[in-house]
Design a protein around this motif. Structure first.
Motif, mmCIF file in Angstrom:
data_model
loop_
_atom_site.group_PDB
_atom_site.id
_atom_site.type_symbol
_atom_site.label_atom_id
_atom_site.label_comp_id
_atom_site.label_asym_id
_atom_site.label_seq_id
_atom_site.Cartn_x
_atom_site.Cartn_y
_atom_site.Cartn_z
ATOM 1 N N ASN A 85 37.445 35.971 38.435
ATOM 2 C CA ASN A 85 38.417 34.888 38.561
ATOM 3 C C ASN A 85 38.575 34.383 39.998
ATOM 4 O O ASN A 85 37.880 34.850 40.899
ATOM 5 N N GLU A 86 39.506 33.458 40.204
ATOM 6 C CA GLU A 86 39.696 32.823 41.500
ATOM 7 C C GLU A 86 40.174 33.799 42.581
ATOM 8 O O GLU A 86 40.056 33.521 43.767
ATOM 9 N N GLU A 87 40.713 34.944 42.173
ATOM 10 C CA GLU A 87 41.146 35.959 43.133
ATOM 11 C C GLU A 87 40.055 36.993 43.402
ATOM 12 O O GLU A 87 40.234 37.891 44.222
ATOM 13 N N GLY A 88 38.929 36.916 42.681
ATOM 14 C CA GLY A 88 37.827 37.855 42.872
ATOM 15 C C GLY A 88 37.922 39.085 41.990
ATOM 16 O O GLY A 88 37.170 40.041 42.168
ATOM 17 N N LYS A 89 38.839 39.082 41.024
ATOM 18 C CA LYS A 89 38.994 40.214 40.116
ATOM 19 C C LYS A 89 38.154 39.992 38.865
ATOM 20 O O LYS A 89 38.020 38.875 38.384
ATOM 21 N N VAL A 90 37.612 41.082 38.325
ATOM 22 C CA VAL A 90 36.786 41.015 37.130
ATOM 23 C C VAL A 90 37.682 41.141 35.904
ATOM 24 O O VAL A 90 38.489 42.061 35.802
ATOM 25 N N VAL A 91 37.528 40.194 34.975
ATOM 26 C CA VAL A 91 38.279 40.202 33.728
ATOM 27 C C VAL A 91 37.261 40.214 32.583
ATOM 28 O O VAL A 91 36.432 39.309 32.486
ATOM 29 N N VAL A 92 37.324 41.243 31.742
ATOM 30 C CA VAL A 92 36.419 41.348 30.604
ATOM 31 C C VAL A 92 36.972 40.490 29.478
ATOM 32 O O VAL A 92 38.110 40.665 29.045
ATOM 33 N N LYS A 93 36.167 39.541 29.000
ATOM 34 C CA LYS A 93 36.579 38.652 27.914
ATOM 35 C C LYS A 93 36.225 39.232 26.554
ATOM 36 O O LYS A 93 37.007 39.145 25.620
ATOM 37 N N GLU A 94 35.021 39.813 26.445
ATOM 38 C CA GLU A 94 34.570 40.312 25.152
ATOM 39 C C GLU A 94 33.441 41.318 25.351
ATOM 40 O O GLU A 94 32.620 41.179 26.249
ATOM 41 N N VAL A 95 33.441 42.342 24.500
ATOM 42 C CA VAL A 95 32.335 43.298 24.471
ATOM 43 C C VAL A 95 31.863 43.371 23.024
ATOM 44 O O VAL A 95 32.650 43.653 22.121
ATOM 45 N N THR A 96 30.581 43.081 22.820
ATOM 46 C CA THR A 96 30.029 43.148 21.469
ATOM 47 C C THR A 96 28.915 44.181 21.438
ATOM 48 O O THR A 96 28.147 44.308 22.381
ATOM 49 N N PRO A 125 37.872 28.111 45.632
ATOM 50 C CA PRO A 125 37.670 29.245 44.723
ATOM 51 C C PRO A 125 37.599 28.786 43.269
ATOM 52 O O PRO A 125 38.331 27.893 42.850
ATOM 53 N N ARG A 126 36.707 29.430 42.533
ATOM 54 C CA ARG A 126 36.490 29.054 41.131
ATOM 55 C C ARG A 126 36.118 30.283 40.326
ATOM 56 O O ARG A 126 35.408 31.168 40.803
ATOM 57 N N ALA A 127 36.569 30.339 39.094
ATOM 58 C CA ALA A 127 36.200 31.430 38.192
ATOM 59 C C ALA A 127 34.751 31.227 37.752
ATOM 60 O O ALA A 127 34.351 30.124 37.418
#
Length: 136
Positions: A85-96, A125-127
């Motif tokens: 994301n814009e703050e540099g943190k990793v966000v998991v959206k989906e795990v298949t 900054p951009r995701a």
């Protein structure tokens, strides 16, 4: 006097709306997008290659193979959709994947990625989204 005032306002307007990493050629507008930078890769000449090698190192060091009911290690595949994301943190959206235990462990491992310098589009900054297929 009015002409000078209008000219000054015109130059101020151009300066105020100018953006870094944006180029206009004819009727084409191009914006430069940069990928997120992994901690420790800031000084690297090829930040993309450094990012990939650091991600693989992170996976090797942090993935813990889950076990089934018989105590045997489970192997399989998982595809992880994530966003830096814009703050540099990793966000998991989906795990298949086929095995829920592998999916859970893959999500835990990806969420443990350290905060990084966020990606940018036109200097802001951009995701940035990624989809990573993994075989364990």
């Amino acid at each position: 006097m009015k002409n000078i005032f209008l000219l000054v306002l015109l130059f101020i307007g151009f300066g105020a709306f100018a953006q870094d990493d944006v180029s206009v050629k004819g009727n084409k507008v191009s914006m430069k997008e940069t990928a997120p930078v992994w901690p420790g890769c800031e000084a690297s000449e090829d930040t993309k290659a450094c990012f990939n090698s650091m991600l693989m190192k992170h996976i090797k060091e942090n993935y813990k193979y889950p076990k089934n009911e018989n105590g045997e290690y489970i192997r399989g595949k998982a595809t992880i959709s994530l966003v830096v994301n814009e703050e540099g943190k990793v966000v998991v959206k989906e795990v298949t994947g086929k095995h829920p235990k592998i999916n859970k462990e893959a999500k835990r491992m990806i969420e443990a990625i350290p905060e990084m310098v966020p990606g940018q589009l036109a200097g802001k900054p951009r995701a940035i989204s990624y989809k990573i297929p993994l075989t364990f």
